[in-house]
Structures are given as C-alpha cells and as structure tokens.
Scaffold this motif. Structure first.
Motif, PDB file in Angstrom:
ATOM      1  N   ILE A   1      44.940  55.068   0.560  1.00  0.00           N
ATOM      2  CA  ILE A   1      43.733  55.040  -0.262  1.00  0.00           C
ATOM      3  C   ILE A   1      43.794  56.287  -1.137  1.00  0.00           C
ATOM      4  O   ILE A   1      43.950  57.392  -0.629  1.00  0.00           O
ATOM      5  CB  ILE A   1      42.464  55.062   0.594  1.00  0.00           C
ATOM      6  CG1 ILE A   1      42.422  53.851   1.522  1.00  0.00           C
ATOM      7  CG2 ILE A   1      41.219  55.094  -0.301  1.00  0.00           C
ATOM      8  CD1 ILE A   1      41.296  53.896   2.530  1.00  0.00           C
TER       9      ILE A   1
ATOM     10  N   GLU B   1      38.306  54.597  -6.341  1.00  0.00           N
ATOM     11  CA  GLU B   1      39.355  54.618  -5.322  1.00  0.00           C
ATOM     12  C   GLU B   1      40.198  53.359  -5.464  1.00  0.00           C
ATOM     13  O   GLU B   1      39.728  52.325  -5.941  1.00  0.00           O
ATOM     14  CB  GLU B   1      38.762  54.725  -3.917  1.00  0.00           C
ATOM     15  CG  GLU B   1      38.081  53.490  -3.405  1.00  0.00           C
ATOM     16  CD  GLU B   1      37.622  53.650  -1.961  1.00  0.00           C
ATOM     17  OE1 GLU B   1      37.776  52.686  -1.207  1.00  0.00           O
ATOM     18  OE2 GLU B   1      37.093  54.710  -1.597  1.00  0.00           O
TER      19      GLU B   1
ATOM     20  N   VAL C   1      43.991  51.311  -3.696  1.00  0.00           N
ATOM     21  CA  VAL C   1      45.014  51.284  -2.655  1.00  0.00           C
ATOM     22  C   VAL C   1      46.377  51.316  -3.337  1.00  0.00           C
ATOM     23  O   VAL C   1      46.644  50.525  -4.253  1.00  0.00           O
ATOM     24  CB  VAL C   1      44.873  50.026  -1.765  1.00  0.00           C
ATOM     25  CG1 VAL C   1      46.018  49.938  -0.768  1.00  0.00           C
ATOM     26  CG2 VAL C   1      43.529  50.037  -1.051  1.00  0.00           C
TER      27      VAL C   1
ATOM     28  N   GLU D   1      50.203  51.832   3.234  1.00  0.00           N
ATOM     29  CA  GLU D   1      49.230  51.812   2.147  1.00  0.00           C
ATOM     30  C   GLU D   1      48.386  53.080   2.193  1.00  0.00           C
ATOM     31  O   GLU D   1      47.942  53.497   3.264  1.00  0.00           O
ATOM     32  CB  GLU D   1      48.276  50.619   2.288  1.00  0.00           C
ATOM     33  CG  GLU D   1      48.953  49.279   2.249  1.00  0.00           C
ATOM     34  CD  GLU D   1      47.982  48.123   2.448  1.00  0.00           C
ATOM     35  OE1 GLU D   1      46.778  48.360   2.713  1.00  0.00           O
ATOM     36  OE2 GLU D   1      48.428  46.972   2.341  1.00  0.00           O
TER      37      GLU D   1
ATOM     38  N   ASN E   1      45.276  57.010   5.022  1.00  0.00           N
ATOM     39  CA  ASN E   1      46.000  55.791   5.388  1.00  0.00           C
ATOM     40  C   ASN E   1      45.027  54.619   5.346  1.00  0.00           C
ATOM     41  O   ASN E   1      43.983  54.650   5.998  1.00  0.00           O
ATOM     42  CB  ASN E   1      46.596  55.952   6.794  1.00  0.00           C
ATOM     43  CG  ASN E   1      47.533  54.822   7.166  1.00  0.00           C
ATOM     44  OD1 ASN E   1      47.558  53.780   6.518  1.00  0.00           O
ATOM     45  ND2 ASN E   1      48.300  55.027   8.210  1.00  0.00           N
ATOM     46  N   ASN E   2      45.359  53.585   4.630  1.00  0.00           N
ATOM     47  CA  ASN E   2      44.523  52.389   4.540  1.00  0.00           C
ATOM     48  C   ASN E   2      44.754  51.444   5.715  1.00  0.00           C
ATOM     49  O   ASN E   2      44.079  50.434   5.827  1.00  0.00           O
ATOM     50  CB  ASN E   2      44.797  51.668   3.217  1.00  0.00           C
ATOM     51  CG  ASN E   2      43.762  50.610   2.911  1.00  0.00           C
ATOM     52  OD1 ASN E   2      42.572  50.842   3.064  1.00  0.00           O
ATOM     53  ND2 ASN E   2      44.201  49.451   2.484  1.00  0.00           N
TER      54      ASN E   2
ATOM     55  N   ARG F   1      50.256  50.844  -2.534  1.00  0.00           N
ATOM     56  CA  ARG F   1      51.083  50.222  -1.493  1.00  0.00           C
ATOM     57  C   ARG F   1      52.540  50.677  -1.580  1.00  0.00           C
ATOM     58  O   ARG F   1      52.968  51.207  -2.616  1.00  0.00           O
ATOM     59  CB  ARG F   1      51.006  48.708  -1.631  1.00  0.00           C
ATOM     60  CG  ARG F   1      49.620  48.175  -1.308  1.00  0.00           C
ATOM     61  CD  ARG F   1      49.474  46.677  -1.534  1.00  0.00           C
ATOM     62  NE  ARG F   1      48.195  46.202  -1.057  1.00  0.00           N
ATOM     63  CZ  ARG F   1      47.030  46.355  -1.685  1.00  0.00           C
ATOM     64  NH1 ARG F   1      46.997  46.965  -2.850  1.00  0.00           N
ATOM     65  NH2 ARG F   1      45.913  45.902  -1.162  1.00  0.00           N
TER      66      ARG F   1
END
Length: 143
Positions: free
Chosen positions: A71, A79, A81, A69, A102-103, A83
């Motif tokens: 950001i 913002e 996410v 995922e 990177n989330n 995926r």
C-alpha cells in the motif's frame, strides 16, 4: 517524442541469446539535493506489516515491488496498491510519505528502492503528529 530505450546492442560474436530487457518505469528527473548519496535497499514487510511510520526523504526514491503487494501513499495522492512487477517513485523533499505497508495479511511483501539523498541526513525523517495535523488538508481523501 519517444526515444527507444531498448538496451540491446547486436553482438555478432555472441554464441548465446541476447539479454531480454524491458523498461518497467520511467519518470522525469526530480530535483536532487546538491550533494547527494545514492543508496539501494531491500525491504521485507512481514504479513500485515504497517511499514514505516509517516516520514519524508531528503531526495527522490525509485522502487520496484519484487514480491507481494504494497500500500503506497504520498501526500496529495490517493493511496494505491503497488503489486509485484510494478514500480513506484516519490520526489522526496517536503512531500510526506504516508504509507508503505504490506497489503497482504497472509504473505510477506518485498521491494527494492534506490534513494538519492543528503549524505548528512537520515534515510527516513519522521514527521511529527503536530505537522501531520497542520498539513491534513494536503492529504488525499481516504477510501
């Protein structure tokens, strides 16, 4: 008006099943630099990586998250996410790219992006702290 974007053409001589093609993203063509170079890169973000510093590109970029995922935040947009299996794009030019981190804190994330830009300019053009301050009213409210 919607156009069928399927890429299957009947092949009567084939002895195997046809390819499975799925359209996962489509955007109107944004402006491109007059003299453009296309480049495709594969980016791996380690767990918890903040990604690239705030920057811009000379032309548009189109990407696909392969794993994990990301950001993602562009100037003027909240913002979000993105995926694995999802796409993202940015128009380039004067738009600041705030986030591509990177989330996930415990796993890597990977994406592939194709950028169209001025061949005489770097792929990423950093944005100074002074310019960020000058343009802070253009950034979407933070969560």
């Amino acid at each position: 008006m919607s156009v069928d974007h399927s890429h299957h053409i009947e092949n009567p001589n084939s002895t195997t099943p046809p390819p499975q093609v799925e359209l996962i993203g489509s955007v109107p063509t944004p402006p491109m630099p007059e003299s453009s170079e296309a480049m495709t890169i594969h980016v791996t973000l380690p767990p918890g990586s903040a990604g690239s510093p705030r920057h811009r590109h000379t032309g548009p970029a189109f990407g696909y998250v392969v794993e994990g995922e990301m950001i993602f935040e562009l100037e003027g947009e909240p913002e979000r996410v993105v995926r694995a299996g999802e796409t993202f794009w940015e128009p380039g030019g004067d738009v600041i790219h705030y986030q591509d981190g990177n989330n996930l804190a415990d796993a890597q994330s990977r994406f592939v992006v194709t950028m169209f830009g001025d061949p005489d300019q770097p792929m990423l053009i950093p944005v100074s702290a002074e310019e960020l301050e000058e343009r802070k009213s253009r950034r979407a409210p933070r969560p």
